[in-house]
Write a protein that holds these residues in place. Structure first.
Motif, mmCIF file in Angstrom:
data_model
loop_
_atom_site.group_PDB
_atom_site.id
_atom_site.type_symbol
_atom_site.label_atom_id
_atom_site.label_comp_id
_atom_site.label_asym_id
_atom_site.label_seq_id
_atom_site.Cartn_x
_atom_site.Cartn_y
_atom_site.Cartn_z
ATOM 1 N N CYS A 296 0.839 -1.199 0.000
ATOM 2 C CA CYS A 296 0.000 0.000 0.000
ATOM 3 C C CYS A 296 0.876 1.252 0.000
ATOM 4 N N SER A 297 0.422 2.271 -0.709
ATOM 5 C CA SER A 297 1.074 3.575 -0.665
ATOM 6 C C SER A 297 0.046 4.639 -0.308
ATOM 7 N N SER A 298 0.517 5.695 0.337
ATOM 8 C CA SER A 298 -0.347 6.809 0.738
ATOM 9 C C SER A 298 0.389 8.101 0.418
ATOM 10 N N THR A 299 -0.249 8.960 -0.370
ATOM 11 C CA THR A 299 0.395 10.191 -0.816
ATOM 12 C C THR A 299 -0.516 11.375 -0.562
ATOM 13 N N PHE A 300 0.045 12.430 0.022
ATOM 14 C CA PHE A 300 -0.710 13.661 0.229
ATOM 15 C C PHE A 300 -0.777 14.463 -1.065
ATOM 16 N N LYS A 301 -1.956 15.027 -1.348
ATOM 17 C CA LYS A 301 -2.142 15.942 -2.460
ATOM 18 C C LYS A 301 -2.466 17.313 -1.863
ATOM 19 N N LEU A 302 -1.461 18.200 -1.874
ATOM 20 C CA LEU A 302 -1.588 19.498 -1.228
ATOM 21 C C LEU A 302 -1.189 20.617 -2.189
ATOM 22 N N PRO A 303 -1.993 21.693 -2.216
ATOM 23 C CA PRO A 303 -3.307 21.787 -1.583
ATOM 24 C C PRO A 303 -4.323 20.937 -2.331
ATOM 25 N N GLY A 304 -5.486 20.760 -1.713
ATOM 26 C CA GLY A 304 -6.515 19.927 -2.317
ATOM 27 C C GLY A 304 -7.895 20.404 -1.932
ATOM 28 N N GLU A 305 -8.909 19.717 -2.447
ATOM 29 C CA GLU A 305 -10.283 20.138 -2.226
ATOM 30 C C GLU A 305 -10.920 19.454 -1.017
ATOM 31 N N GLY A 306 -10.252 18.460 -0.443
ATOM 32 C CA GLY A 306 -10.842 17.720 0.658
ATOM 33 C C GLY A 306 -10.775 18.463 1.981
ATOM 34 N N LYS A 307 -11.400 17.902 2.990
ATOM 35 C CA LYS A 307 -11.344 18.469 4.330
ATOM 36 C C LYS A 307 -9.899 18.445 4.818
ATOM 37 N N GLY A 308 -9.535 19.428 5.614
ATOM 38 C CA GLY A 308 -8.178 19.507 6.137
ATOM 39 C C GLY A 308 -7.207 20.205 5.200
ATOM 40 N N GLY A 309 -7.717 20.711 4.056
ATOM 41 C CA GLY A 309 -6.865 21.467 3.153
ATOM 42 C C GLY A 309 -6.179 20.654 2.078
ATOM 43 N N GLY A 310 -6.520 19.381 1.965
ATOM 44 C CA GLY A 310 -5.878 18.555 0.949
ATOM 45 C C GLY A 310 -6.610 17.250 0.739
ATOM 46 N N ASN A 311 -5.982 16.350 0.013
ATOM 47 C CA ASN A 311 -6.517 15.010 -0.216
ATOM 48 C C ASN A 311 -5.425 13.983 0.028
ATOM 49 N N THR A 312 -5.851 12.747 0.239
ATOM 50 C CA THR A 312 -4.926 11.637 0.399
ATOM 51 C C THR A 312 -5.244 10.584 -0.656
ATOM 52 N N LEU A 313 -4.235 10.238 -1.422
ATOM 53 C CA LEU A 313 -4.363 9.218 -2.464
ATOM 54 C C LEU A 313 -3.847 7.901 -1.905
ATOM 55 N N ILE A 314 -4.685 6.874 -1.928
ATOM 56 C CA ILE A 314 -4.331 5.563 -1.400
ATOM 57 C C ILE A 314 -4.333 4.564 -2.550
ATOM 58 N N GLU A 315 -3.254 3.784 -2.664
ATOM 59 C CA GLU A 315 -3.134 2.795 -3.737
ATOM 60 C C GLU A 315 -2.748 1.437 -3.160
ATOM 61 N N PHE A 316 -3.363 0.386 -3.680
ATOM 62 C CA PHE A 316 -3.076 -0.983 -3.259
ATOM 63 C C PHE A 316 -2.611 -1.802 -4.458
ATOM 64 N N PHE A 317 -1.652 -2.705 -4.199
ATOM 65 C CA PHE A 317 -1.125 -3.575 -5.247
ATOM 66 C C PHE A 317 -1.022 -4.993 -4.702
ATOM 67 N N GLU A 318 -1.635 -5.950 -5.397
ATOM 68 C CA GLU A 318 -1.619 -7.350 -4.977
ATOM 69 C C GLU A 318 -0.754 -8.167 -5.940
#
Length: 614
Positions: A296-318
């Motif tokens: 799994c990876s987690s990446t901040f997208k800043l600035p963004g439109e989500g709550k808290g001033g940004g978004n979080t992109l989550i990716e999964f690989f099996e």
């Protein structure tokens, strides 16, 4: 219905004296993200952090402003000398955290002649029946040159214990030689400041050095995974080691030689193409039924439109056992942080811990005057959620089940889909949290004071919560907090769950803890918790010792707890380490043996077990 048993120290176990429990248990967790802000980009390797478990008196104090929490106060009335115990905990942690990580190439240990054996019959069963290898990742020394680094930005230090089934162990230990580790060891100085550390003081002169220093400390020091799980497949097993939001590394399973970044060193399957340039979370998951490794990876997208001033992109690989990509999934949500996650048959389970972006903190970091962690804080005005993201790439109906309060979950317990179409989720929950001072490390003063931090109100003790989520309407049906009482009727905070199988219904889980009234860190207890009855068995090793995360070693499949539990116990007083072993089904009887594994090592964190390469 709740029962707890505490045994005294190993040296006095034969007398079976009951230890009078203190009031506090530790907890431990992690954060993970990356930051990008206007023209400046930096990665925030969310590191393990800890939360206090106050005694009844401290709990009273935290909720009553008139109570003086000053350790020097003449009016403070406590059963123990807090100042003395605070200094003892500080000395214990500094001794272990600053211990040199010594390479150990091949050492054969005869358990029968190097162990304190408390249950001969169970020990002989263990010695003859257990075949496989225990790997555990963790910290190198927290001192690099003349500078202290945050414990979770220390160099990685990997250990292996190969059990031969004849009463002997072959032990090896080696630094994980990432590019940064090699350079810093060669030059004997800190070159990268990371997110929680600094290469120089926070003053005008030091600020320039901090600005010029790289902001990533890729040391691969948190977790270790064996894949494929055994040596029965076409591809030979390897070790995957990593930290949060960093590039995983490959380590040779037999020699512990660092082979390089995973996306460069592994020339099989789809790893290079899929992971090229990606930063991953430390924790991986294994689907035993489908024989898949999930990353799994987690990446901040800043600035963004989500709550808290940004978004979080989550990716999964099996990946399958040949490292071929079987499926992948992407999900975008509001600005949030998470370190640990879990799977069920159909879902990825992620705690949505609300966070808020702090532009002022970013500015201070970019100017070399603050830690990078000041760039975010938990957003306690928002409610926490449990996210269920479908593993099937064709299904996009992700569920974000909102809770009734804010929470911050950093380690996940067992998660599974029940027969009534509900999803059951266990997690170690912080009711609030403020970043800063994790594990007593102070980047400004270059000191450790774990009790001053773990008895503060900035990180209240985590509790074990059970969430039940309705898959049909996406709501949390119920949220139950476990009351895990010891013999003194103290509700024990817990974290770092370890259990038999990912994604399956589990009755038992094992935790780390520390029962002391002056503050919970460092960890010194191992607990077994019955998730059905709430029964607690707690083994406390006492002052001067620190335990690693427990590992469960299966020996059969008739019962869930058919097997053994192990933990490495660091002794700051004797400057030594022991591998302590319990029979899981009779955990309440105490350890069956403690094997002397030599001189003191820096703290061990997360481990993995395989039947391969014994």
């Amino acid at each position: 219905k709740t029962k707890a048993r505490n045994k005294y120290s190993l040296q006095n176990q034969e007398t079976k004296k009951k230890m009078r429990n203190c009031d506090v248990i530790l907890a431990f967790g992690f954060v993970s993200n990356s930051f990008s802000y206007t023209s400046a980009f930096f990665s925030a390797c969310n590191k393990p952090f800890l939360a206090p478990s106050p005694s009844k008196w401290i709990l009273h104090a935290l909720t009553n402003p008139e109570v003086n929490l000053d350790f020097e106060s003449e009016t403070t009335s406590l059963p123990l000398n807090l100042k003395e115990h605070r200094l003892k905990a500080k000395e214990t942690w500094e001794t272990i955290a600053l211990t040199e990580a010594r390479e150990r190439k091949i050492e054969r240990i005869d358990m029968r002649s190097n162990a304190k054996i408390y249950d001969r019959k169970s020990f002989e069963t263990f010695a003859s029946k257990v075949k496989g290898t225990y790997f555990i990742n963790g910290l190198g020394s927290c001192k690099v040159g003349d500078r202290l680094t945050h414990p979770f930005e220390a160099h990685g230090f990997l250990k292996s214990f190969a059990f031969k089934g004849d009463g002997t162990i072959v032990m090896k230990a080696s630094l994980i030689n990432t590019v940064l580790t090699r350079l810093e060891c060669m030059m004997n100085t800190m070159l990268a400041r990371g997110v929680m550390s600094s290469v120089a003081a926070y003053n005008l002169g030091g600020a320039l050095l901090n600005i010029l220093a790289p902001d990533e400390r890729n040391t691969a020091n948190l977790a270790v995974t064996v894949w494929p799980p055994t040596d029965e497949y076409e591809v030979d097993p390897i070790l995957i080691v990593g930290g949060d939001n960093s590039h995983p590394y490959v380590v040779d399973l037999k020699t512990l030689e660092t082979l390089g970044p995973l996306d460069q060193a592994l020339n099989v399957g789809d790893i290079k193409e899929v992971l090229k340039g990606r930063k991953m979370l430390a924790h991986t998951r294994v689907d035993e039924e489908r024989q898949r490794l999930i990353m799994c990876s987690s990446t901040f997208k800043l600035p963004g439109e989500g709550k808290g001033g940004g978004n979080t992109l989550i990716e999964f690989f099996e990946f399958d056992t040949d490292f071929k990509l079987v499926s992948s999934k992407t999900h975008i949500t509001d600005f949030m942080v998470f370190h640990d996650w879990m799977i069920t048959e159909d879902y990825y389970v992620i705690p949505k811990n609300p966070a808020v972006f702090q532009p002022g903190g970013v500015a201070k970091f970019l100017l070399g005057m603050a830690q990078g962690i000041e760039a975010l804080q938990m957003d306690e005005d928002e409610l926490g959620s449990i996210m269920l993201i479908p593993r099937n790439p064709k299904h996009n109906n992700a569920i974000e089940a909102e809770s009734d309060t804010f929470f911050n979950i950093f380690h996940m317990g067992p998660c599974y889909q029940d027969e009534d179409d509900s999803v059951v989720v266990y997690g170690s929950v912080f009711d609030s949290y403020k970043f800063g001072g994790e594990m007593g490390f102070d980047a400004s003063t270059q000191e450790f004071d774990p009790i001053a931090w773990s008895a503060s109100s900035n990180a209240p003790a985590p509790r074990l919560d059970k969430f039940i989520i309705d898959q049909k309407n996406g709501n949390i049906i119920s949220r139950e907090r476990f009351a895990l009482y010891d013999e003194q009727m103290v509700d024990i905070p817990i974290d770092m769950p370890s259990f038999r199988t990912d994604g399956a219904k589990m009755r038992y889980s094992y935790f780390s803890g520390a029962a002391r009234p002056e503050g919970w860190f460092p960890f010194r207890s191992i607990l077994k918790v019955d998730l059905e009855t709430g029964e607690v068995n707690n083994f406390d090793f006492g002052n001067g010792k620190v335990v690693s995360e427990a590992i469960f070693v299966p020996t059969g499949d008739q019962e869930e707890d058919e097997g053994f539990v192990m933990s490495i116990v660091h002794d700051a007083e004797t400057k030594s380490c022991e591998l302590v072993i319990w029979e899981a089904s009779r955990f309440s009887n105490g350890p069956i043996a403690a094997v002397d594994i030599g001189t003191l090592m820096p703290w061990c964190v997360h481990g993995s077990w395989t039947s391969a390469c014994a």
